[in-house]
Design an enzyme around this catalytic site. Structure first.
Site, PDB file in Angstrom:
ATOM      1  N   CYS A  73       0.844  -1.186   0.000  1.00 12.49           N
ATOM      2  CA  CYS A  73       0.000   0.000   0.000  1.00 12.49           C
ATOM      3  C   CYS A  73       0.885   1.244   0.000  1.00 12.49           C
ATOM      4  CB  CYS A  73      -0.914  -0.016   1.231  1.00 12.49           C
ATOM      5  SG  CYS A  73      -1.934   1.470   1.387  1.00 12.49           S
ATOM      6  N   CYS A  76       0.445   3.194   3.530  1.00 11.00           N
ATOM      7  CA  CYS A  76       0.875   2.702   4.854  1.00 11.00           C
ATOM      8  C   CYS A  76       1.891   1.570   4.815  1.00 11.00           C
ATOM      9  CB  CYS A  76      -0.347   2.275   5.672  1.00 11.00           C
ATOM     10  SG  CYS A  76      -1.116   0.731   5.098  1.00 11.00           S
ATOM     11  N   CYS A 122      -7.258  -1.119   1.401  1.00 10.60           N
ATOM     12  CA  CYS A 122      -6.215  -1.645   2.269  1.00 10.60           C
ATOM     13  C   CYS A 122      -6.832  -1.894   3.647  1.00 10.60           C
ATOM     14  CB  CYS A 122      -5.070  -0.638   2.374  1.00 10.60           C
ATOM     15  SG  CYS A 122      -3.819  -1.075   3.601  1.00 10.60           S
ATOM     16  N   CYS A 125      -5.172   0.716   6.449  1.00  7.99           N
ATOM     17  CA  CYS A 125      -5.454   2.158   6.490  1.00  7.99           C
ATOM     18  C   CYS A 125      -6.743   2.545   5.772  1.00  7.99           C
ATOM     19  CB  CYS A 125      -4.285   2.947   5.932  1.00  7.99           C
ATOM     20  SG  CYS A 125      -4.026   2.748   4.152  1.00  7.99           S
ATOM     21  N   CYS A 145      -8.148  -5.402  -9.711  1.00  5.17           N
ATOM     22  CA  CYS A 145      -7.732  -4.356 -10.634  1.00  5.17           C
ATOM     23  C   CYS A 145      -7.340  -3.141  -9.786  1.00  5.17           C
ATOM     24  CB  CYS A 145      -8.902  -4.040 -11.562  1.00  5.17           C
ATOM     25  SG  CYS A 145      -8.492  -2.957 -12.916  1.00  5.17           S
TER      26      CYS A 145
END
Length: 163
Positions: A73, A76, A122, A125, A145
Site C-alpha cells: 500500500c 501505509c 487496504c 489504512c 484491478c
C-alpha cells in the site's frame, strides 16, 4: 453425539482463528485525519487513495511491471499482493488473481457511476486500491484491478535488507 461435539470444536477453532486474524489486522490499523493524509501523499495519490479516484488506463508505473517482489500500500506500506499473482489482464491497470492474504484487502460494495462493483481497500489504512471482479484467469476467478498510484513495490532483495 460425537459428530456434533466434533462439529462444535471445529466451529470454535475456526471462530478463534478468525478472531485472532481480525485482532492482528486491527492492532496494525493506521488512522490519520484527512489533513494528515494530504501532507504525506502526493496530490495524485491523495485523489486515488483517499478520494477513491482512478488513474487513466495504461499510464501507471506498475501496469506493465514485471519484477519479482511484493506490492504494498502506497499510504501505509502494508504488504498486499505478490508479483507471483500478477498477470496482464489487458485492462491497463495492474491486475492480480489473489491478495497475499484475504484479510489484507477489504471489500466494499460500490454503487457509483450507475453500476454495482466491489471496491477494494487496504485493510490497514482503508485507502482505496481499486476494484475486484469475478473474471480472473485462475481457480480463484478473481481480478484485483488496482491503481498503480495505490501501490509501492519492494523487491525480494529489499525484503532481505530490511529483515
Amino acid at each position: 453425539m460425537r459428530y456434533f461435539t466434533a462439529l462444535i470444536i471445529i466451529l470454535i477453532i475456526t471462530l478463534y482463528g478468525q478472531e485472532k486474524q481480525d485482532k492482528e489486522t486491527m492492532a496494525k490499523k493506521v488512522t490519520k485525519s484527512e489533513s494528515e493524509w494530504a501532507t504525506c501523499l502526493t496530490p495524485d495519490e491523495y485523489r486515488v487513495l483517499r478520494e477513491k479516484g482512478t488513474e487513466m488506463a495504461f499510464t501507471g508505473k506498475y501496469y506493465n511491471h514485471k519484477d519479482d517482489g511484493t506490492y504494498i500500500c502506497a499510504a501505509c506500506d502494508y504488504e498486499l499482493f505478490s508479483s507471483n499473482t500478477k498477470y496482464d489482464s489487458g485492462t491497463g491497470w495492474p491486475s492480480f488473481y489473489a491478495a497475499l492474504d484475504k484479510n489484507r484487502v477489504l471489500e466494499k460494495t460500490d454503487k457509483t457511476l450507475g453500476m454495482i462493483r466491489t471496491e477494494i481497500l487496504c485493510a490497514r489504512c482503508e485507502s482505496h486500491l481499486g476494484h475486484v471482479f469475478p473474471d480472473g484467469p485462475t481457480e480463484t476467478g478473481q481480478r484485483y484491478c488496482v491503481n498503480s498510484l495505490s501501490l509501492s513495490f519492494k523487491t525480494e532483495k529489499d525484503e532481505l535488507v530490511r529483515g
